[in-house]
Design a protein around this motif. Structure first.
Motif, PDB file in Angstrom:
ATOM      1  N   ILE A  33       0.888  -1.165   0.000  1.00  0.00           N
ATOM      2  CA  ILE A  33       0.000   0.000   0.000  1.00  0.00           C
ATOM      3  C   ILE A  33       0.923   1.211   0.000  1.00  0.00           C
ATOM      4  CG2 ILE A  33      -1.759   1.300   1.244  1.00  0.00           C
ATOM      5  CD1 ILE A  33      -2.717  -1.343   2.472  1.00  0.00           C
ATOM      6  N   LEU A  34       1.027   1.854  -1.139  1.00  0.00           N
ATOM      7  CA  LEU A  34       1.965   2.963  -1.292  1.00  0.00           C
ATOM      8  C   LEU A  34       1.537   4.141  -0.416  1.00  0.00           C
ATOM      9  CD1 LEU A  34       4.451   2.983  -3.092  1.00  0.00           C
ATOM     10  CD2 LEU A  34       3.187   4.305  -4.744  1.00  0.00           C
ATOM     11  N   HIS A  35       2.497   4.721   0.298  1.00  0.00           N
ATOM     12  CA  HIS A  35       2.219   5.843   1.197  1.00  0.00           C
ATOM     13  C   HIS A  35       3.346   6.872   1.096  1.00  0.00           C
ATOM     14  CE1 HIS A  35       5.146   4.046   3.940  1.00  0.00           C
ATOM     15  NE2 HIS A  35       4.473   2.907   3.847  1.00  0.00           N
ATOM     16  N   ALA A  36       3.185   7.986   1.801  1.00  0.00           N
ATOM     17  CA  ALA A  36       4.141   9.093   1.723  1.00  0.00           C
ATOM     18  C   ALA A  36       5.556   8.672   2.113  1.00  0.00           C
ATOM     19  CB  ALA A  36       3.675  10.257   2.599  1.00  0.00           C
ATOM     20  N   GLY A  37       5.680   7.762   3.057  1.00  0.00           N
ATOM     21  CA  GLY A  37       7.012   7.278   3.434  1.00  0.00           C
ATOM     22  C   GLY A  37       7.706   6.590   2.270  1.00  0.00           C
TER      23      GLY A  37
END
Length: 157
Positions: A33-37
């Motif tokens: 799940i792609l996230h800002a980190g």
């Protein structure tokens, strides 16, 4: 837009980039799940060279590492999302639990890893040394993780 590459001829492909004088940076992960980190990590990784190649854990590999309820997103979706990022040039999948064999095929100039690792506990250390690959450790963005996102969703159910 980046490209999804077939592992079959990956060493020849990277060799041509090297012959053209280009610097290849590699990193690996599930990127479920792609996230800002992830974004900050990938942008920083790209800053170390001309091309960023992500070694993406296949669905089989993610299940083996993270358990039967993962990945949330299948390998093709994860690869397509990653190639849509401007900082990502190439994605190549691997089925093993570790990217070690693929890293040995690619022989990147730079390998990036999260700062929870160092040269003392880096599983790919011997391959990096053998191939003369520089290793850069990148700090995490506090509180940003796929596990945190999944936990938050589960709490709302």
């Amino acid at each position: 837009m980046g490209q999804i590459l077939n592992r079959k001829n990956i060493s020849d492909f990277v060799k041509k980039l090297h012959e053209a004088g280009k610097t290849v940076v590699a990193t690996n992960g599930c990127f479920d799940i792609l996230h800002a980190g992830h974004i900050k990590y990938l942008q920083k990784s790209k800053s170390f060279g001309n091309y960023l190649m992500i070694l993406l854990n296949s669905d089989k590999s993610v299940k083996s590492i993270k358990g039967g309820n993962r990945p949330i997103n299948n390998e093709q979706d994860r690869a397509e999302i990653l190639t849509a990022l401007s900082c990502v040039d190439f994605v190549v999948m691997f089925d093993e639990d570790s990217p070690a064999a693929l890293l040995d095929e690619i022989k990147p100039d730079v390998y990036t890893k999260g700062a929870d690792y160092n040269m003392d506990n880096l599983p790919e250390k011997d391959i990096m040394i053998k191939n003369g690959t520089r290793v850069e450790f990148i700090d995490f963005v506090q509180g940003k993780s796929t596990t945190n996102i999944i936990d938050k969703i589960n709490k709302k159910e």
